[in-house]
Design a protein around this motif. Structure first.
Motif, PDB file in Angstrom:
ATOM      1  N   GLN A 276      41.594  53.422  40.205  1.00  0.00           N
ATOM      2  CA  GLN A 276      40.206  53.170  39.813  1.00  0.00           C
ATOM      3  C   GLN A 276      39.304  54.362  40.136  1.00  0.00           C
ATOM      4  O   GLN A 276      38.252  54.533  39.520  1.00  0.00           O
ATOM      5  CB  GLN A 276      39.682  51.915  40.499  1.00  0.00           C
ATOM      6  CG  GLN A 276      40.204  50.621  39.907  1.00  0.00           C
ATOM      7  CD  GLN A 276      39.110  49.597  39.661  1.00  0.00           C
ATOM      8  OE1 GLN A 276      38.078  49.614  40.308  1.00  0.00           O
ATOM      9  NE2 GLN A 276      39.344  48.700  38.716  1.00  0.00           N
ATOM     10  N   LEU A 331      39.855  43.897  40.188  1.00  0.00           N
ATOM     11  CA  LEU A 331      40.065  43.776  38.747  1.00  0.00           C
ATOM     12  C   LEU A 331      39.178  42.726  38.095  1.00  0.00           C
ATOM     13  O   LEU A 331      39.047  42.697  36.869  1.00  0.00           O
ATOM     14  CB  LEU A 331      41.537  43.454  38.464  1.00  0.00           C
ATOM     15  CG  LEU A 331      42.550  44.510  38.935  1.00  0.00           C
ATOM     16  CD1 LEU A 331      43.961  44.086  38.582  1.00  0.00           C
ATOM     17  CD2 LEU A 331      42.231  45.871  38.330  1.00  0.00           C
ATOM     18  N   SER A 332      38.568  41.860  38.905  1.00  0.00           N
ATOM     19  CA  SER A 332      37.678  40.826  38.353  1.00  0.00           C
ATOM     20  C   SER A 332      36.242  41.320  38.236  1.00  0.00           C
ATOM     21  O   SER A 332      35.335  40.528  37.929  1.00  0.00           O
ATOM     22  CB  SER A 332      37.700  39.586  39.258  1.00  0.00           C
ATOM     23  OG  SER A 332      37.107  39.877  40.518  1.00  0.00           O
ATOM     24  N   THR A 357      42.096  36.331  31.632  1.00  0.00           N
ATOM     25  CA  THR A 357      41.419  37.634  31.561  1.00  0.00           C
ATOM     26  C   THR A 357      41.816  38.514  32.741  1.00  0.00           C
ATOM     27  O   THR A 357      42.094  39.706  32.578  1.00  0.00           O
ATOM     28  CB  THR A 357      39.894  37.441  31.536  1.00  0.00           C
ATOM     29  OG1 THR A 357      39.535  36.643  30.405  1.00  0.00           O
ATOM     30  CG2 THR A 357      39.189  38.787  31.455  1.00  0.00           C
ATOM     31  N   ARG A 360      45.382  39.829  32.363  1.00  0.00           N
ATOM     32  CA  ARG A 360      45.467  40.978  31.448  1.00  0.00           C
ATOM     33  C   ARG A 360      45.068  42.264  32.182  1.00  0.00           C
ATOM     34  O   ARG A 360      45.696  43.320  32.002  1.00  0.00           O
ATOM     35  CB  ARG A 360      44.569  40.765  30.230  1.00  0.00           C
ATOM     36  CG  ARG A 360      45.135  39.777  29.208  1.00  0.00           C
ATOM     37  CD  ARG A 360      44.465  39.962  27.857  1.00  0.00           C
ATOM     38  NE  ARG A 360      43.012  39.746  27.934  1.00  0.00           N
ATOM     39  CZ  ARG A 360      42.407  38.579  27.755  1.00  0.00           C
ATOM     40  NH1 ARG A 360      43.140  37.502  27.473  1.00  0.00           N
ATOM     41  NH2 ARG A 360      41.095  38.478  27.837  1.00  0.00           N
ATOM     42  N   GLN A 361      44.031  42.181  32.998  1.00  0.00           N
ATOM     43  CA  GLN A 361      43.616  43.343  33.777  1.00  0.00           C
ATOM     44  C   GLN A 361      44.712  43.781  34.743  1.00  0.00           C
ATOM     45  O   GLN A 361      44.964  44.977  34.929  1.00  0.00           O
ATOM     46  CB  GLN A 361      42.336  43.010  34.558  1.00  0.00           C
ATOM     47  CG  GLN A 361      41.101  42.812  33.703  1.00  0.00           C
ATOM     48  CD  GLN A 361      40.608  44.105  33.095  1.00  0.00           C
ATOM     49  OE1 GLN A 361      40.775  45.183  33.670  1.00  0.00           O
ATOM     50  NE2 GLN A 361      40.002  44.021  31.928  1.00  0.00           N
ATOM     51  N   SER A 364      47.458  45.635  33.000  1.00  0.00           N
ATOM     52  CA  SER A 364      47.078  46.991  32.615  1.00  0.00           C
ATOM     53  C   SER A 364      47.040  47.924  33.827  1.00  0.00           C
ATOM     54  O   SER A 364      47.138  49.142  33.690  1.00  0.00           O
ATOM     55  CB  SER A 364      45.710  46.983  31.926  1.00  0.00           C
ATOM     56  OG  SER A 364      44.683  46.633  32.839  1.00  0.00           O
TER      57      SER A 364
END
Length: 486
Positions: A276, A331-332, A357, A360-361, A364
């Motif tokens: 990140q 990630l949220s 959701t 999916r994050q 990735s």
């Protein structure tokens, strides 16, 4: 730089605050409120730095000068890493078949945790001296954390360390690295259960704010943010060593795959944070038969199995990878309310379906795999046959991925070596291999051992609370616990 809880109930804490803590008061885990970015120009400037220098640069992003001035930070990290067995504390090894291994096990206890632990205890000692205060460290361990915590603070004035390990579920070397310490400030307990069982009473003790305040109770598990902070440098060092970034220009950066043996998910959390921050990493979390992290990535099934399976890689025999909470929060979009609901459900039921959701994050961010004991031995043998290079069973968990998912010619890959094979003689021999044990390991058999048993039916929380209170009472009398007990 300020810190908050992953569950949203705490904001604005300083690095000093989170260093001297365990879980946040709301049950969550501490994370930086803001994740800094690293631009390509900075990475190219840093490409010639040593590991020790990179640790300092990374830490300075998260520890304000007002708390620890840069020159003090440099001195603390230099002291922490001065006694490792290789010049730069870590070593990159390049083997056949585009296999690169980052050795992180050259500290006193022969495990990667020595790196972050030594730095963290230097930070701790810095503040204790400055404030003329004391602390009690409470640590649950699946094998390596306990010995590393003891090694880093044994004999240190102002600090007691209480370590709980799962009896019969770690190697003889791991156990004796803890139980042979006779220093008055070292307190070791052997619990009849798994490392996940141990985490339950420890969480309860850390939510007792009066106990925490009166005894300066803190954690040196990877619950402690400082452990994760130092581990960020592992991924940055690997990237700068292997990516050939100095041959590039502009904003386009080459990527690097990093394969991480994963248990409590502290190391892979550090990788996610570094990703990140702008480092183009392809992260792979590899687990043994305790596959909750793998199932979570593959299908969103964050659910504990019926019991912890004992494997050849005991340090990652974990069904409650508590650092996944940090990854979920990251990630949220730092959604503390969502993470609070998720983790409280998981703690109640031991089952959780990750929202679509968020899943999916997660997919990735990283990929994953699971390896059986047979696969671990297969990877150990193949690495030896091809390279005359012996790895521990945890490192073999990462190598299995390398051997079964070949790297493409234009790609780079690094496998993380988390421990020396000398700590896992039984696994080495089971794989049909041999090892010459170093003197530091052989001498453990001749030393006196000391620990207290915690039986399966016993109230572990009460027993640990009693010891913590006794340590505090002894301090009031101006003498160490064992001296007063005798």
């Amino acid at each position: 730089m300020r810190y908050c809880s992953t569950r949203g109930g705490v904001q604005g804490w300083t690095f000093r605050d989170v260093l001297f803590s365990g879980y946040a008061p709301d049950g969550g885990m501490f994370m930086p409120e803001m994740i800094p970015s690293l631009v390509p120009a900075t990475l190219r400037t840093w490409s010639s730095l040593s590991y020790q220098q990179l640790v300092c640069e990374v830490c300075s992003l998260f520890i304000p000068e007002q708390l620890i001035p840069k020159h003090d930070l440099e001195a603390l990290i230099s002291s922490a890493l001065s006694k490792f067995a290789v010049p730069d504390a870590v070593r990159m090894v390049r083997l056949k078949g585009s296999l690169s291994i980052l050795e992180l096990f050259h500290g006193e206890t022969l495990a990667f945790k020595d790196l972050a632990m030594m730095c963290t205890t230097r930070f701790l000692e810095y503040f204790l001296r400055k404030e003329n205060s004391r602390a009690t460290i409470l640590v649950g361990t699946s094998g390596d954390t306990g010995s590393s915590a003891i090694s880093s603070v044994c004999g240190l004035n102002g600090v007691d360390v209480v370590v709980v390990f799962p009896s019969g579920r770690i190697t003889t070397v791991q156990e004796r690295q803890m139980t042979t310490h006779m220093e008055d400030n070292v307190h070791v307990f052997a619990a009849d259960g798994s490392s996940d069982d141990i985490d339950v009473p420890l969480r309860k003790l850390f939510t007792d704010l009066d106990l925490v305040k009166r005894h300066g109770l803190m954690s040196l598990n990877s619950v402690n943010w400082s452990r994760i902070l130092v581990q960020l440098a592992h991924f940055l060092y690997a990237y700068l060593q292997l990516s050939d970034i100095q041959k590039t220009e502009g904003d386009c950066l080459p990527d690097l795959e990093v394969v991480v043996p994963t248990g409590g998910a502290g190391n892979i959390t550090a990788g996610c944070i570094m990703k990140q921050m702008g480092i183009p990493l392809r992260l792979v979390a590899m687990v043994n038969s305790n596959d909750i992290v793998h199932r979570t990535v593959q299908s969103g099934d964050f659910s504990m199995a019926g019991s912890v399976q004992q494997t050849l890689a005991p340090a990652i025999d974990i069904q409650d990878p508590y650092n996944m909470e940090r990854i979920f929060w990251l990630l949220s979009g730092k959604d503390g309310a969502l993470v609070k609901d998720m983790m409280e459900q998981f703690q109640r039921t031991h089952r959780l379906s990750v929202p679509e959701t968020l899943h999916r994050q997660l997919c990735s961010m990283l990929s994953s795999g699971s390896v059986s004991d047979e696969g671990i031995m297969e990877a150990m043998v193949r690495c030896w046959e091809e390279n005359q290079y012996l790895v521990c069973p945890h490192t073999a968990v990462a190598l299995w991925h390398h051997y079964h998912c070949p790297v493409l010619p234009e790609q780079k890959r690094c496998c993380i070596a988390t421990a020396s094979p000398a700590k896992f003689q039984e696994a080495v021999e089971k794989a049909g291999l041999t090892i010459d044990l170093p003197e530091a390991v052989r001498v453990l058999e001749t030393k006196e051992a000391r620990c207290k048993d915690l039986g399966r039916g016993e109230n572990w929380e009460a027993a640990l609370r009693e010891r913590i209170e006794a340590i505090g009472a002894a301090r009031q009398c101006g003498e160490p616990f064992y001296a007063s007990a005798n």
